[in-house]
Enzyme design. Sequence first.
Site, PDB file in Angstrom:
ATOM      1  N   GLU A 261      -1.737   5.287  -2.433  1.00  0.00           N
ATOM      2  CA  GLU A 261      -0.418   4.710  -2.130  1.00  0.00           C
ATOM      3  C   GLU A 261       0.662   5.643  -2.662  1.00  0.00           C
ATOM      4  O   GLU A 261       0.466   6.248  -3.723  1.00  0.00           O
ATOM      5  CB  GLU A 261      -0.295   3.323  -2.774  1.00  0.00           C
ATOM      6  CG  GLU A 261      -1.285   2.325  -2.192  1.00  0.00           C
ATOM      7  CD  GLU A 261      -1.114   0.912  -2.770  1.00  0.00           C
ATOM      8  OE1 GLU A 261      -0.148   0.651  -3.505  1.00  0.00           O
ATOM      9  OE2 GLU A 261      -1.969   0.063  -2.479  1.00  0.00           O
ATOM     10  N   HIS A 279       1.704  -3.118   0.005  1.00  0.00           N
ATOM     11  CA  HIS A 279       1.561  -3.581  -1.388  1.00  0.00           C
ATOM     12  C   HIS A 279       2.698  -4.546  -1.765  1.00  0.00           C
ATOM     13  O   HIS A 279       3.463  -4.286  -2.706  1.00  0.00           O
ATOM     14  CB  HIS A 279       1.500  -2.399  -2.360  1.00  0.00           C
ATOM     15  CG  HIS A 279       0.824  -2.740  -3.661  1.00  0.00           C
ATOM     16  ND1 HIS A 279       0.109  -1.844  -4.398  1.00  0.00           N
ATOM     17  CD2 HIS A 279       0.766  -3.906  -4.368  1.00  0.00           C
ATOM     18  CE1 HIS A 279      -0.343  -2.413  -5.505  1.00  0.00           C
ATOM     19  NE2 HIS A 279       0.050  -3.676  -5.509  1.00  0.00           N
TER      20      HIS A 279
END
Length: 320
Positions: A261, A279
Amino acid sequence: MTSRVVLVADPLPATALEGLGPGFEVRHCDGADRVRLLAAVAEADALLVRSATTVDAEVLAAAPRLAVVGRAGVGVDNIDVAAATAAGVVVVNAPAANVVSAAELTCGLLLAAARDIQAAGRELKSGVWRRGTHVGTELAGKTLGIVGLGRIGLAVARRMTAFDMTVLGHDPYATPETADQHGLKLVPLEELLSRSDFITVHVPRTPDTVGLIGEAELRLVKPTAYLANVARGGIVDEAALHTALRESRLAGAALDVFEDEPCTDSPLLGLDNVTVTPHLGASTREAQERAATDVVRALLRTLGGESVPEALNAPRSARG
Ligand SMILES: NC(=O)c1ccc[n+]([C@@H]2O[C@H](COP(=O)([O-])OP(=O)(O)OC[C@H]3O[C@@H](n4cnc5c(N)ncnc54)[C@H](O)[C@@H]3O)[C@@H](O)[C@H]2O)c1
Ligand SMILES: O=C(O)CC[C@@H](O)C(=O)O
């Protein structure tokens, strides 16, 4: 008395930081900017992060005054806890702050996957009104398998029971009493995977759980099943998941978290039957406020000698 420096490396609500009081100087930096982080942490007595900042041995070595790292959230997999402990740095988190938010997003993703909400919405916004290709499946009467029966897993169980789902759970540390209280049945992982119509993962990312759902496990899953991961990327092996979806060995997946990420180029993003969010499990006003307040309180307690202001003493973390 000189102020102690609290370095805030990820966005946190200012109201919670005010709880630190006058003995602290709050400084901000972008934790994703490694050079700035390493420079700024040199003068920090405390470091506050969310999930975007990696606190590894290099950061700890650059921080001779650091006494505490506060994680405004649950997972501490972005912090090298062993290196922190070896350096005498305490790591604190906010374990209950975002349970409700993460559980609610999980329920939302399960519903979105079952009804193809994300793809249908995207199509309609692009000017296409097509109903026939978005025929979904009901949740009622189906079996939900929950891997990890901690705060979030159990909060998901309570909510999805209201959708008339039968709930199976797998967690080596869960007790029969917990299962009874939540009206779910404890089963081995293999049985959960082969019997569930919807599977959702809520374990921490540790060396033991990376790849917990991999190629072999995905071969046990029904081709009509959906899999959600709102825990951490890598717990479900992304390459194996991509292959299973492409080979129609799984009906769909719903992912809030990714192995790397920020994630913008995973092949999973190109599949129509994958519902995604970046997220966002903890991204509600309530969860962010609670997480920051809880971690500020933990930080003050850890540094000792600081009285915790009354406003921070009130219980903030919602029951999941
Ligand atoms: N997407 C998000 O924004 C978001 C938000 C909050 C938490 N999370 C993630 O969700 C994870 C779970 O959160 P929680 O609050 O429920 O944590 P928790 O500690 O309350 O529960 C984790 C559970 O996993 C179980 N577990 C550990 N290893 C297991 C295994 N191999 N198989 C099955 N169960 C196992 C533990 O026994 C525990 O009951 C966090 O660690 C965090 O990484 C993500
Ligand atoms: O900081 C965030 O927004 C994510 C937090 C979440 O992943 C957690 O583990 O608490």
